[in-house]
Design a protein around this motif. Structure first.
Motif, PDB file in Angstrom:
ATOM      1  N   ALA A 168      -3.947 -67.480 -23.873  1.00 50.81           N
ATOM      2  CA  ALA A 168      -4.032 -68.929 -23.661  1.00 50.81           C
ATOM      3  C   ALA A 168      -3.199 -69.353 -22.452  1.00 50.81           C
ATOM      4  O   ALA A 168      -3.615 -70.226 -21.685  1.00 50.81           O
ATOM      5  CB  ALA A 168      -3.572 -69.672 -24.912  1.00 50.81           C
ATOM      6  N   VAL A 177      -5.174 -68.409 -19.345  1.00 53.49           N
ATOM      7  CA  VAL A 177      -6.245 -69.381 -19.118  1.00 53.49           C
ATOM      8  C   VAL A 177      -5.678 -70.681 -18.560  1.00 53.49           C
ATOM      9  O   VAL A 177      -6.265 -71.288 -17.657  1.00 53.49           O
ATOM     10  CB  VAL A 177      -7.034 -69.635 -20.426  1.00 53.49           C
ATOM     11  CG1 VAL A 177      -7.974 -70.825 -20.284  1.00 53.49           C
ATOM     12  CG2 VAL A 177      -7.800 -68.400 -20.820  1.00 53.49           C
ATOM     13  N   CYS A 178      -4.529 -71.093 -19.058  1.00 51.03           N
ATOM     14  CA  CYS A 178      -3.887 -72.315 -18.574  1.00 51.03           C
ATOM     15  C   CYS A 178      -3.531 -72.193 -17.091  1.00 51.03           C
ATOM     16  O   CYS A 178      -3.801 -73.099 -16.300  1.00 51.03           O
ATOM     17  CB  CYS A 178      -2.638 -72.612 -19.403  1.00 51.03           C
ATOM     18  SG  CYS A 178      -1.803 -74.130 -18.935  1.00 51.03           S
ATOM     19  N   SER A 209      -5.632 -75.358 -23.386  1.00 46.80           N
ATOM     20  CA  SER A 209      -5.134 -73.986 -23.513  1.00 46.80           C
ATOM     21  C   SER A 209      -3.611 -73.963 -23.664  1.00 46.80           C
ATOM     22  O   SER A 209      -3.074 -73.097 -24.358  1.00 46.80           O
ATOM     23  CB  SER A 209      -5.574 -73.135 -22.328  1.00 46.80           C
ATOM     24  OG  SER A 209      -5.066 -73.661 -21.130  1.00 46.80           O
TER      25      SER A 209
END
Length: 74
Positions: free
Chosen positions: A17, A20-21, A49
């Motif tokens: 996550a 993705v952020c 995210s």
């Protein structure tokens, strides 16, 4: 030989996550630099995210704390 799944996938999901952020923030910067307002969508994805990462980290901490309390002391 197949790998054995981890009993605690939360840290790995938190790392994914966060990745993705970071990628969403980079995409938003590129989008805004190019003059596109599509970067707003990337900012929203970065926020989601980021919240997912915090959720998985907190859930893992709470699970570890619960395991520590439930362990019998001899």
């Amino acid at each position: 030989m197949p790998s054995v799944p981890s009993s605690r996938p939360a840290p790995r999901l938190a790392v994914f996550a966060v990745v993705v952020c970071v990628l969403a923030v980079a995409a938003a910067v590129v989008s805004f630099v190019q003059g596109s307002w599509l970067g707003i969508v990337w900012i929203l994805m970065a926020g989601i995210s980021s919240n997912m990462a915090w959720f998985y980290v907190r859930r893992d901490r709470m699970a570890r704390a619960t395991e520590g309390e439930a362990a019998p002391t001899a």
